[in-house]
Write a protein that holds these residues in place. Sequence first.
Motif, short mmCIF file in Angstrom:
data_model
loop_
_atom_site.label_atom_id
_atom_site.label_comp_id
_atom_site.label_asym_id
_atom_site.label_seq_id
_atom_site.Cartn_x
_atom_site.Cartn_y
_atom_site.Cartn_z
N PRO A 251 0.82 -1.21 0.00
CA PRO A 251 0.00 0.00 0.00
C PRO A 251 0.86 1.27 0.00
O PRO A 251 1.96 1.28 0.53
CB PRO A 251 -0.81 -0.09 1.30
CG PRO A 251 -0.66 -1.48 1.76
CD PRO A 251 0.59 -2.04 1.17
N HIS A 252 0.32 2.31 -0.56
CA HIS A 252 0.93 3.63 -0.58
C HIS A 252 2.31 3.61 -1.22
O HIS A 252 3.26 4.21 -0.72
CB HIS A 252 0.97 4.22 0.83
CG HIS A 252 -0.40 4.30 1.46
ND1 HIS A 252 -0.63 4.71 2.73
CD2 HIS A 252 -1.63 4.03 0.96
CE1 HIS A 252 -1.92 4.68 2.99
NE2 HIS A 252 -2.55 4.26 1.93
N MET A 254 4.71 1.46 -1.55
CA MET A 254 5.90 0.86 -0.94
C MET A 254 6.16 -0.44 -1.68
O MET A 254 5.38 -1.39 -1.57
CB MET A 254 5.67 0.59 0.55
CG MET A 254 6.92 0.14 1.26
SD MET A 254 7.34 1.36 2.50
CE MET A 254 8.84 0.71 3.20
N ARG A 281 9.93 3.46 -0.96
CA ARG A 281 8.73 4.28 -0.94
C ARG A 281 8.85 5.24 -2.12
O ARG A 281 9.72 6.11 -2.14
CB ARG A 281 8.63 5.06 0.37
CG ARG A 281 7.38 5.92 0.46
CD ARG A 281 6.15 5.13 0.82
NE ARG A 281 6.19 4.69 2.21
CZ ARG A 281 5.21 3.97 2.78
NH1 ARG A 281 4.15 3.63 2.10
NH2 ARG A 281 5.33 3.59 4.04
N ARG A 432 -3.51 -3.25 -6.30
CA ARG A 432 -4.97 -3.16 -6.30
C ARG A 432 -5.48 -2.47 -7.56
O ARG A 432 -6.46 -1.72 -7.53
CB ARG A 432 -5.48 -2.42 -5.05
CG ARG A 432 -4.95 -3.04 -3.77
CD ARG A 432 -5.82 -2.65 -2.60
NE ARG A 432 -5.06 -2.70 -1.36
CZ ARG A 432 -5.61 -2.72 -0.16
NH1 ARG A 432 -6.91 -2.70 -0.05
NH2 ARG A 432 -4.88 -2.76 0.91
N ILE A 450 -5.72 2.52 -7.48
CA ILE A 450 -5.80 3.57 -6.47
C ILE A 450 -4.41 4.10 -6.14
O ILE A 450 -4.28 5.15 -5.52
CB ILE A 450 -6.47 3.05 -5.18
CG1 ILE A 450 -5.82 1.74 -4.77
CG2 ILE A 450 -7.96 2.90 -5.37
CD1 ILE A 450 -6.03 1.40 -3.35
N GLU A 451 -3.38 3.36 -6.50
CA GLU A 451 -2.03 3.82 -6.20
C GLU A 451 -1.55 4.76 -7.29
O GLU A 451 -2.11 4.82 -8.38
CB GLU A 451 -1.07 2.62 -6.10
CG GLU A 451 -1.40 1.64 -4.99
CD GLU A 451 -1.12 2.19 -3.60
OE1 GLU A 451 -0.50 3.27 -3.49
OE2 GLU A 451 -1.52 1.54 -2.62
N MET C 1 3.39 -1.26 3.58
CA MET C 1 3.36 -0.45 4.78
C MET C 1 2.70 0.89 4.47
O MET C 1 3.12 1.59 3.57
CB MET C 1 4.78 -0.23 5.29
CG MET C 1 4.81 0.18 6.74
SD MET C 1 6.44 0.70 7.29
CE MET C 1 7.51 -0.55 6.64
N LEU C 2 1.65 1.20 5.22
CA LEU C 2 0.93 2.44 4.97
C LEU C 2 1.84 3.64 5.21
O LEU C 2 2.80 3.57 5.98
CB LEU C 2 -0.29 2.55 5.89
CG LEU C 2 -1.30 1.42 5.88
CD1 LEU C 2 -2.46 1.76 6.82
CD2 LEU C 2 -1.82 1.14 4.48
N LEU C 3 1.52 4.74 4.55
CA LEU C 3 2.18 6.01 4.80
C LEU C 3 1.15 6.89 5.50
O LEU C 3 0.09 7.18 4.94
CB LEU C 3 2.65 6.63 3.49
CG LEU C 3 3.54 7.86 3.62
CD1 LEU C 3 4.87 7.48 4.27
CD2 LEU C 3 3.79 8.49 2.25
N THR C 73 -9.75 0.19 0.42
CA THR C 73 -8.55 0.46 -0.38
C THR C 73 -7.33 0.86 0.44
O THR C 73 -6.24 0.96 -0.11
CB THR C 73 -8.82 1.61 -1.36
OG1 THR C 73 -9.09 2.79 -0.59
CG2 THR C 73 -10.01 1.30 -2.26
N ASP C 74 -7.52 1.13 1.73
CA ASP C 74 -6.46 1.66 2.59
C ASP C 74 -6.05 3.08 2.23
O ASP C 74 -5.05 3.59 2.75
CB ASP C 74 -5.20 0.77 2.58
CG ASP C 74 -5.29 -0.35 3.60
OD1 ASP C 74 -6.12 -0.25 4.52
OD2 ASP C 74 -4.54 -1.33 3.47
N GLN C 75 -6.78 3.73 1.35
CA GLN C 75 -6.43 5.11 1.03
C GLN C 75 -6.95 6.05 2.13
O GLN C 75 -8.09 5.92 2.57
CB GLN C 75 -7.02 5.53 -0.32
CG GLN C 75 -6.47 4.73 -1.48
CD GLN C 75 -4.96 4.86 -1.62
OE1 GLN C 75 -4.44 5.92 -1.91
NE2 GLN C 75 -4.24 3.75 -1.40
#
Lengths: 997, 174, 93
Positions: A251-252, A254, A281, A432, A450-451, C1-3, C73-75
């Motif tokens: 996610p995000h 990474m 990242r 995703r 979404i990324e 890993m989330l930011l 989505t974890d956003q």
Amino acid sequence: MSGAFRLAGRGCIDTTRPVVFRFDGQMVRGYAGDTVASALLAEGRHLMGRSFKYHRPRGPVSAGSDEPNALIGVGEGGRYTPNLRATQVEIYGGMVAVSQNRAPSLRFDIGALNTLAAPLLPAGFYYKTFMWPRGFWDKVYEPLIRRAAGLGRAPTAPDPDHYALHYAHCDVLVAGGGPAGLAAALAAGQAGARVILCDENAECGGSLLTDTYSLIDGLPCGEWVVRIVAELQRLPNVQLLTRCSAFNYGPHNMVALNQRLTDHLAMPPTDMPRERIWQVRAREVVLAAGALERVLVFEGNDRPGIMLASAARTYLHRYGVACGRKAIVVTADDAAYRVALDLAEAGMKVAAIADLRPAPGGPLVEAARARGIEVLPATTIQRAHGHLRVTGAELAPVGADGTVGKGRTVSCDLVLMSGGFTPSLHLHSQARGALRFDDALGVYLPGESIERVRSAGSCRGVFALDDVLRDGVAAGLAAAGGETGPVWTVTRQDAPGTGGFAGVLPRRGPGHLALAFVDFQNDVTAKDVKLAVREGFRSIEHVKRYTTTGMATDQGKGSNVNALAIVSNVLGRRPEEIGLTTYRPPYTPVTFGAFAGHARGDQFDPLRLPPMDAWARAQGAVFEDVGLWRRARYFPRAGEDMAMAVARECRAVRAVAGIFDASTLGKIEVAGPDAAEFMNRFYVNAWTKLGVGKCRYGLVCRDSGFVYDDGVVGRIAADRFHVTTTTGGAAGVLNMMEDYLQTEWPDLDVWLTSITEQWAVIALQGPRARDILAPLVDGLDISAGAMPHMALREGTIGGVPMRLFRVSFTGELGYEINVPSSQAQAVWDRVWQAGAAFGLTPYGTEAMHVLRAEKGYLIVGQETDGTMTPGDVGCSWAVSKVKPDFIGKRALALPALNAPDRLQMVGVLTDDPRLVLEEGMQLVPAADSPMPMSAEGHVTSSYFSPALDRSIAIAMVKGGRGRMGTSLYAPSLDGPAVKVMLVDPVFYDPEGARLNG
Amino acid sequence: MVEIAEGCALAGLPPMVRLVVQGRPAALDAAAASLGLDAPPPMLRVASGVGGSALRLGPFELLILPTLEGRAGLDAALAPVPHSLVEVSDRNVGFLLEGARAADILAGLCPLDFALSSFPVGMVTRTLLDKAGAMIWRTDAHSFHVEVWRSFGPYVEAQMREVAKGISFSLLTV
Amino acid sequence: MLLIDCPYCGPRAEIEFAYGGEAHIARPAADVSEVEWSAFLYLRDNTKGVLAERWRHSHGCGRFFNALRDTRTDQFHAFYEIGTPRPDMGGAV
Ligand SMILES: [Zn+2]
């Protein structure tokens, strides 16, 4: 030149540097730049492994990371690594490689009898065939299957290498160093972005490394790659990583990369990590993952010598290896014609090109015909012949209505197949990203994500080289926010392939679809997939799990689209109605060593040592782990076992005095004008009337009413409390305090500071404790009158600042001497010396547990399990009746938390005073209660008590306080149930006379 | 200083006085003034005055490394305002990590971006060094003052040495 | 890993944070009914979609704060301080 199939003057290997390695004990000669697969193929050898389930002979299908068949073990001892792809393993001198899953040898394998048993191992065989008779599973079926199926064995020796981890940050991460990735990285790098470009291979270039036809700005592709790589290396803001696979998209943005540093080296430098995980990242990610050629599904398609057309081109141009003497090409795509032309140009015979399409045409087809290669339109491959190597194939005509006529057998030692190209969507899917089915290309392409990710080049269905380069530049600029990027002119290229095929090839008659493989690595056949659908599995995710197609270590790289097409055909629904299974990380397998990184051996977890650890070690203490702490458990003398040492330590504390390192206790300083108000709200106890210089046992509940932690709290000043917590509860209590303070009571002027490691704690306990301590405390009066039980004094001890608590967790007269950690050992030494004349004895955590149990003191987490109220554990006295609110107050009034049959803390005595119960034993009403029986309670603590010279135990029993004097039974695993009597949990000095002495 | 990698040295810092000051803005203002500062440093920054250095670790929290005189003045300066002042000199141990590879070594243990543009000189923060809570203060482009709780010292030192062992085998930053 | 974008420290990796459950659940006064208290303790929406939740920057500034996160989505859509209302995202989420 070594190797009968090596072609002089071709390939990028270094023929001036021969390399000798071993494969299955035999010497193999190759060259620097070879992989295990290319070196073996150069000797004419395709057979490299046996398959997972049926032990069928297998050779390489591909030339890269998508290889499902040629899995080998490499290295020796602790460096042995199983299941590596021979198509990726670079050789070095002295390398030892072995084939897998065969016994006794690769050419003769008794497990291959499994092929005859194939009808017994259909789709879902794990779930059905072996369910009956029931007892057979453990003893017969499972051992058989486990022995027969499987891949490489795991190494048993410790891994001698070390592995590294690196967190990196960049503006643009480009995954894949083919034409699109190189273009994207250069465009982004020239725009000034921080760029990381990674490629799983030893060098960048991707498809360009095997493209000897196209020209970019007039340069052959290979030269263009060298030029671009040099430009990238000149940019200080670009980092190029080869032998580095992007395997997980988290996610995000990474993204995890796995960089392999030493596996290709014969003599790696000392201290060089074997692999390094990069956790990157990235502000933006460009996926340039390319496309993978699809295998064709036909009978016998797994024979050694049958491979992807693009793989043969790679072996030819990268390694100068002819994969055979006489090839048949079976294709549904133009690209394979270029391969046929390259092979013919290199002197290999191309017996025929069987094209599934009714009327193939265009410049490539014409070029093949002009070269004299026989092109058979509307032709399928009915089956391949051969065993350890393909010997020929029946090529058969496909009529306009799809029926297949009688064919002719063509001899060959190589079958090249091309079902077209599948864009590599793994990372996009892990991000995703949605997938959309492209009717024109007949494949899935990346949709929205979404990324902050974009795909470029063939992984999003852009195939013509000039388009790919433009696409890469556009992606790089968009990711970097650049305006203009490099421009190249592709001066010669093939038109992109058209056509493509997925599913089972047209065939005559029902045939043996049981031997037409969809997933080579998991041995899943077309028949298995069809069977799954026939048995009612409609979701592609269910078909995947039932058949295991796509679940092998190659993550369905070559198989997913074919499996999807088969399901689609059987169900008569379009592929986009079926969907595609989720791609899961890792893209390619990653070693456990790489995941462990620095965290291995002693460094796996922090080892926290209390201040007097070195002293305890010098005394010969035996230690135990308590969370991350290592604490002295007991101090055995010569000839003592644990029971003897603990008994001696307990007796010493009761008779004279003991000294104990209690520094791991959590400590929090609560300070500010509203400190007392905060304490009132947080603890169940009342604090307003606690005077300065006094301390009190405090109990913390959650708002659920259940006990969370406990500890002694001292009032240092009107606006300052010194709070202690359990060793394990320190972080949790501080977090909970901050939670309420910040979110419920932000109006309070009070602040919290962890002082756990500021203050070391020396516990001095026993009837002579005061006599030992009094001379040391620099004039402080600690007499019984001046400093009674639960008093607190600030002072100095030998000039060292001290917070002295008169508290006891043993039931004896006792003190806890808090001193700054850096001076704790010096203070300890002084106390130790002063105590020597009295017989002061060090004791450990085990004696501490026994001593407190003799007194019936609870340990949170031992007597409690997160569902106990203060009343349950006999601490109702601590709960304030007058405070308007505190954490847990409302819940403690709930009827369920006051039910008479709640588990309550009691003491337990066995009839036999020598018998020590097991902690965790259940307590039931009768010795012979019928099964199933329900428990009345359970034992939480159990010891042999030296003070009572008998066993004691604490238990939580339903309505226990009302059952004193009655009996229960503790069923035992290895004997009759043990009769126990319920008693008061305070076994020793119930009046507390010793405590107050 | 001990060289743990080419161009990178590690040293344990000598004992020093450490004080945690917490409170509302007035308290932080008072603490800053007593050190000779016009104002407390902004979040994640360090300011140094005649009385010592103030490290802004939280919106309501300063870690103060005072000079001898600075410490004496602090109590008096804070007395009129609600606050918490707690000595934690012995809670932490400090390291000095210096050299061209220093940031790379930290990046082997910590997910922060140590590029100078993201983590400039004079920045301080609590974070994690692998599994240990830590505080990192960049005192110069190639110099970091690292603190951890006392019992985590041996672990963190060993981890930095372990990372240093492999650090020279790849370019690590862009 | 989330930011995770701490309102006090800026974007940081998830491992510096501790999750704190659903946000904006007020702790009732001690005289509420049993049903209300039980609901406060145990009943949560288990939102599929945008959830207001609490995080603590436990290995950073130590502060609790709130975030709007899409559980599908974890956003993240917003980060905001404790005590401030849930941001109005308009029709966006
Ligand atoms: Zn923060």
